[in-house]
Structure formats: C-alpha cells, structure tokens
Design a protein around this motif. Structure first.
Motif, PDB file in Angstrom:
ATOM      1  N   ALA A   5       0.821  -1.216   0.000  1.00  0.00           N
ATOM      2  CA  ALA A   5       0.000   0.000   0.000  1.00  0.00           C
ATOM      3  C   ALA A   5       0.857   1.270   0.000  1.00  0.00           C
ATOM      4  N   PRO A   6       1.790   1.458   0.953  1.00  0.00           N
ATOM      5  CA  PRO A   6       2.670   2.628   0.864  1.00  0.00           C
ATOM      6  C   PRO A   6       3.485   2.668  -0.428  1.00  0.00           C
ATOM      7  N   ALA A   7       3.862   1.498  -0.938  1.00  0.00           N
ATOM      8  CA  ALA A   7       4.594   1.459  -2.208  1.00  0.00           C
ATOM      9  C   ALA A   7       3.742   2.058  -3.318  1.00  0.00           C
ATOM     10  N   PHE A   8       2.435   1.758  -3.308  1.00  0.00           N
ATOM     11  CA  PHE A   8       1.573   2.335  -4.341  1.00  0.00           C
ATOM     12  C   PHE A   8       1.424   3.838  -4.173  1.00  0.00           C
ATOM     13  N   PHE A  66     -14.082   4.418  -1.483  1.00  0.00           N
ATOM     14  CA  PHE A  66     -13.710   3.067  -1.889  1.00  0.00           C
ATOM     15  C   PHE A  66     -12.532   2.540  -1.079  1.00  0.00           C
ATOM     16  N   THR A  67     -12.561   1.234  -0.861  1.00  0.00           N
ATOM     17  CA  THR A  67     -11.399   0.511  -0.335  1.00  0.00           C
ATOM     18  C   THR A  67     -10.848  -0.357  -1.455  1.00  0.00           C
ATOM     19  N   LEU A  68      -9.547  -0.245  -1.725  1.00  0.00           N
ATOM     20  CA  LEU A  68      -8.893  -1.111  -2.711  1.00  0.00           C
ATOM     21  C   LEU A  68      -8.004  -2.102  -1.979  1.00  0.00           C
ATOM     22  N   GLU A  69      -8.312  -3.381  -2.137  1.00  0.00           N
ATOM     23  CA  GLU A  69      -7.490  -4.463  -1.584  1.00  0.00           C
ATOM     24  C   GLU A  69      -6.614  -4.984  -2.720  1.00  0.00           C
ATOM     25  N   LEU A  70      -5.323  -4.696  -2.667  1.00  0.00           N
ATOM     26  CA  LEU A  70      -4.427  -4.995  -3.778  1.00  0.00           C
ATOM     27  C   LEU A  70      -3.995  -6.462  -3.771  1.00  0.00           C
ATOM     28  N   ARG A  71      -3.037  -6.775  -4.656  1.00  0.00           N
ATOM     29  CA  ARG A  71      -2.546  -8.146  -4.746  1.00  0.00           C
ATOM     30  C   ARG A  71      -2.024  -8.634  -3.404  1.00  0.00           C
ATOM     31  N   ASP A  72      -1.953  -9.987  -3.241  1.00  0.00           N
ATOM     32  CA  ASP A  72      -2.411 -10.897  -4.266  1.00  0.00           C
ATOM     33  C   ASP A  72      -3.710 -11.542  -3.804  1.00  0.00           C
ATOM     34  N   ASN A  73      -4.027 -12.692  -4.380  1.00  0.00           N
ATOM     35  CA  ASN A  73      -5.299 -13.329  -4.069  1.00  0.00           C
ATOM     36  C   ASN A  73      -5.121 -14.561  -3.195  1.00  0.00           C
ATOM     37  N   GLY A  74      -3.973 -14.666  -2.532  1.00  0.00           N
ATOM     38  CA  GLY A  74      -3.818 -15.761  -1.590  1.00  0.00           C
ATOM     39  C   GLY A  74      -2.506 -16.505  -1.617  1.00  0.00           C
ATOM     40  N   THR A  75      -1.660 -16.282  -2.623  1.00  0.00           N
ATOM     41  CA  THR A  75      -0.414 -17.033  -2.709  1.00  0.00           C
ATOM     42  C   THR A  75       0.630 -16.502  -1.732  1.00  0.00           C
ATOM     43  N   HIS A  76       0.881 -15.215  -1.784  1.00  0.00           N
ATOM     44  CA  HIS A  76       1.870 -14.607  -0.898  1.00  0.00           C
ATOM     45  C   HIS A  76       1.240 -13.783   0.217  1.00  0.00           C
ATOM     46  N   LYS A  77      -0.015 -13.408   0.002  1.00  0.00           N
ATOM     47  CA  LYS A  77      -0.767 -12.671   1.021  1.00  0.00           C
ATOM     48  C   LYS A  77      -0.093 -11.353   1.371  1.00  0.00           C
ATOM     49  N   PHE A  78       0.206 -11.104   2.659  1.00  0.00           N
ATOM     50  CA  PHE A  78       0.768  -9.817   3.049  1.00  0.00           C
ATOM     51  C   PHE A  78       2.229  -9.662   2.638  1.00  0.00           C
ATOM     52  N   ILE A  79       2.855 -10.753   2.252  1.00  0.00           N
ATOM     53  CA  ILE A  79       4.291 -10.711   1.951  1.00  0.00           C
ATOM     54  C   ILE A  79       4.472 -10.741   0.439  1.00  0.00           C
ATOM     55  N   LEU A  80       3.940  -9.750  -0.230  1.00  0.00           N
ATOM     56  CA  LEU A  80       4.006  -9.703  -1.688  1.00  0.00           C
ATOM     57  C   LEU A  80       5.451  -9.473  -2.128  1.00  0.00           C
ATOM     58  N   ILE A 119       5.800  -5.456  -7.277  1.00  0.00           N
ATOM     59  CA  ILE A 119       5.457  -4.070  -6.949  1.00  0.00           C
ATOM     60  C   ILE A 119       5.098  -3.289  -8.207  1.00  0.00           C
ATOM     61  N   ARG A 120       5.948  -3.359  -9.223  1.00  0.00           N
ATOM     62  CA  ARG A 120       5.685  -2.592 -10.446  1.00  0.00           C
ATOM     63  C   ARG A 120       4.349  -2.962 -11.086  1.00  0.00           C
ATOM     64  N   PRO A 121       4.104  -4.238 -11.412  1.00  0.00           N
ATOM     65  CA  PRO A 121       2.817  -4.538 -12.051  1.00  0.00           C
ATOM     66  C   PRO A 121       1.619  -4.207 -11.167  1.00  0.00           C
ATOM     67  N   THR A 122       1.764  -4.407  -9.864  1.00  0.00           N
ATOM     68  CA  THR A 122       0.664  -4.069  -8.964  1.00  0.00           C
ATOM     69  C   THR A 122       0.389  -2.574  -8.993  1.00  0.00           C
ATOM     70  N   CYS A 123       1.432  -1.766  -8.955  1.00  0.00           N
ATOM     71  CA  CYS A 123       1.256  -0.317  -8.982  1.00  0.00           C
ATOM     72  C   CYS A 123       0.734   0.164 -10.331  1.00  0.00           C
ATOM     73  N   GLU A 124       1.196  -0.442 -11.404  1.00  0.00           N
ATOM     74  CA  GLU A 124       0.736  -0.040 -12.734  1.00  0.00           C
ATOM     75  C   GLU A 124      -0.765  -0.288 -12.890  1.00  0.00           C
TER      76      GLU A 124
END
Length: 451
Positions: free
Chosen positions: A191-194, A384-398, A403-408
C-alpha cells in the motif's frame, strides 16, 4: 471421511524477496481451511480463540462461516497440537505457506544508508523504510515546487510526524479534493509502495497526459503515504506481520489498535474486538488513537470540498464500496458499483489480473468502524477501499518483483475513479492547452496567410 490435504512446498522453493526481521516466524505455517458445516465452524472458532491465532482471512473468529475460506497463521510451537485439533474436528486443510520465514527473509544490508539517495535514484520497485519515505516526501516537495507541497497532519502515539503531500496546480476557481491514504495496516507494505508510485506518476506525467492535466485543473489530490507510521516501523524492525498501531493498553500488557476499526461509525459492534490483544481491537473509544484523530480532523474540516476518498490495503484483489457495518446498500450503490467495475476493467487491461467488485460486507467481511464507511456517511459518496494483490499465494508478503505490475494496474484503477468524479463534478471543463502550443498555432497560421 475427511482427508488432511498437505501441500507442502507450494511456496518453499521461492527465493526470499521481502524485507522484515526480528521475529523470524521460523517453522510457522499458513493453512487454508474451509469448514463444511456448523459444527466445524464452531470447532474452528474455538481453536482460533483458545490459541489466539493470527487470522488473516477473515479477521475475527466469529466471521468464520460454512463454505468460506479461512487463512490462518500457526506458530511453529502450536503446529502439532493444532493439527491434532483439526483432525479431531474432521477439518481438512492445506498448507499455503510451508515456512513463513522463507518469505519474510533476512534483515537487509545497507538499509540504513538508502535514505540518502537522490529523488532521481529513488527505487519505486523496492519496499522502502519509513526513514526513506520521510526523506522522499521532503525531496518530492522541494523538487516540485508549484505542484507538490508537504503538510503536517498530526503526531502518532510514539510522537512521530504524519506527513501528507498535496498535489495541486494554482487556479482562480474553487477546487475539489480527492484523498488517498495508504498503510493503515502495518504489514500491508504494498500500500505505501503504491502511494509513492502514484505521486511519482502524477508528477512525471501531469504536463504530457491530458487526462491528468484536466483533473488537476479542478481537483487537488492529497496523498498520505503511511497512516500507521509506528506500526509500519515496527513491522520493519521487529515483527514483519504486525498489523496494528503501537499504543499501549492495560498497563502495557498489550499493544496496538486496528486503526481501521477506530472510526466513529457503529464503533466496535461488528468485526471488531474489545480484547486489546486482538488484531481487530477497536480501541478505548471512537477516534481514541492520535493517528485516527488526525485523519478525522482533516476530513471533517474539508468534507464540503472532498468528492472522493480512497484507502489502499492488501490482500484479496477487491474494489469495495460501502458498507462494511451492514449488508444494506449505500444510497448511491448503483453508481459506485458502476465506477468500481469500470476501475476493475481498466486494471485488468494492464496485466490481466481480475479484481472482484462489491460491498465491503459482502466480499470481505462485516466490519464496523472503518474509515470508508465513516467517510461515506459524512456525505462523501465516492468512498472506496482497494485491496491490492495478491489473491492468496503470498498474502501480506508480496514479493518485490510484483510491486511494479501491482502499482501499474492500481494506477489505472485509481485514475479511472478520479477521472469519473472529475467529469461528474466538472462536466464542462476541458484540458488547458499550453500558451506555447497556441503560439505555435498562431505563428503557423500567420506564415500560411503570408504565403
């Protein structure tokens, strides 16, 4: 007959990508469990409460329901007795993360010196410490005078400053406000990265992108990169998976408040806890925490001009509208859902990632005291609340390579929302074309007339 599903090694082969140290989580596992009947739900709820487990999905034991996925972190010391209890309750499970330590990784080398980098060399594809973010905030303001200014929002429990950036172009007309905050939960580093990525993109493209130019004629954008400063620092120095703030409670026997349960909207009724050891502890009263109070004061002061509120979280890949504290639909549900779907569609175009759209209570869980609902009930429709990646594989430890594709993709979603509210509140505005451009047109026309 129930079968225990073992999936060890799903993530064990991954190279550590993420910073964070102190508590090492060596041998801790994250399990995926789906209770199939009411008896199993009750059994799992009792285990979570008696073992005081770190529930990731949902957040509260009482939110565990039949047929819905549960993600829970089990400390290594509790693994065997916990698995025996699961077997006793006929609960099947799979291991999503075989050893949490593999993802958390070791303490980074040279972090202490990274804050001295220039703005030009700032790395937006790495997770940055709070010291680096503070330095970046100052540099961003100093290097972009006339566009970006640094402001003081308030002071945290541990007496650290909360700074936000205002992105604004000078205008003679009355402008509206869009607010974006990140990092209300300490462990959600993406989130701060975004928020930093967002500021960087606006600064770099505000002259060349007509859409951004148009928006900044009408709207001032306020960005709070890290709301939960104390918790974010603690997640870097001591406990990577820390969620709450760092305020002391019950004579220092437990720490922290879930700042997104501390707003005065059905405070501490649903999805919240009065137990100060809980990850969803709602605090001693509404806005009892200095961090929450600072946000409340700002928004109440500016609510007449605020047209959009965005709060950035992880994980789940959701774009959520109000409400969380009730299953009733908000007054402008049809319009906000339309906007959220537009944002999810634009997001998917970037990297093919699907985001679900719906109300907070329907898609995530029921929760009271959230900033999104409090803001919406102040009269700010687009919340709005945006819950970013991912959908369960890495969870909070993305991992950092995401970072780049998530932010893009998140940038595409956020700009879709902001562009919509800009068109709604300023329907007849058009991008201002530069004097330089019109001078060229005039000169060209004059030359042609003389030929």
């Amino acid at each position: 007959m129930y079968i225990l599903l073992w999936n060890a090694g799903i993530l064990g082969i991954l190279t550590p990508q993420v910073l964070g140290w102190g508590i090492q989580y060596d041998g801790d596992q994250v399990l995926r469990i789906i209770p199939e009947n009411v008896k199993q739900v009750q059994c799992l709820q009792e285990m979570c409460q008696s073992w005081m487990l770190d529930l990731w999905k949902p957040l509260q034991p009482e939110d565990i329901t039949v047929g819905n996925v549960v993600h829970v972190r089990i400390p290594s010391t509790a693994l065997q007795p916990m698995k025996q209890d699961l077997l006793h309750c006929s609960l099947s499970f799979e291991i999503l993360i075989d050893n949490v330590k593999h993802l958390v990784g070791p303490k980074p080398k040279g972090t202490e010196q990274r804050h001295k980098r220039s703005l030009a060399s700032y790395n937006y594809t790495k997770y940055n410490s709070m010291e680096e973010i503070y330095h970046w905030i100052s540099q961003m303001s100093e290097s972009n005078q006339g566009l970006v200014t640094q402001h003081f929002l308030g002071t945290t429990y541990e007496l650290r400053p909360m700074h936000y950036l205002k992105i604004s172009l000078q205008s003679n007309k009355s402008k509206k406000i869009v607010w974006i905050d990140c990092g209300i939960h300490a462990r959600e580093w993406i989130a701060p990265a975004f928020c930093q990525w967002f500021v960087k993109e606006i600064v770099q493209k505000h002259k060349s992108d007509p859409k951004i130019s148009k928006i900044l004629q009408n709207i001032d954008i306020y960005v709070l990169p890290v709301l939960n400063v104390d918790g974010y620092i603690y997640s870097w120095t001591h406990e990577r998976l820390w969620r709450k703030s760092r305020s002391q409670h019950e004579n220092g026997t437990c720490y922290g408040v879930d700042l997104n349960r501390n707003f005065n909207i059905k405070w501490c009724t649903l999805g919240s806890s009065t137990n100060c050891s809980s990850n969803s502890f709602c605090g001693s009263s509404p806005a009892s925490e200095p961090e929450t109070k600072a946000v409340v004061n700002f928004i109440e002061k500016n609510k007449s001009d605020m047209i959009c509120y965005l709060t950035i979280h992880s994980y789940s890949q959701f774009i959520l509208t109000a409400y969380g504290y009730t299953t009733e639909l908000p007054r402008n549900y049809n319009e906000t859902i339309k906007v959220a779907r537009m944002a999810a569609s634009e997001l998917k175009k970037k990297h093919g990632i699907d985001y679900s759209v719906g109300t907070f209570s329907k898609l995530l869980y029921e929760a009271s005291g959230t900033s999104q609902d409090w803001v919406h009930d102040l009269g700010i429709d687009f919340s709005f609340t945006l819950e970013l990646r991912d959908n369960g594989t890495h969870k909070f430890i993305l991992p950092e390579d995401q970072i780049r594709p998530t932010c893009e993709e998140t940038m595409a979603a956020v700009m879709t929302i902001i562009d919509y509210v800009d068109d709604k509140y300023f329907p007849n505005s058009a991008p201002v074309v530069s004097f330089f451009f019109w001078s060229k047109v005039f000169v060209t026309y004059t030359v042609l007339q003389m030929m």
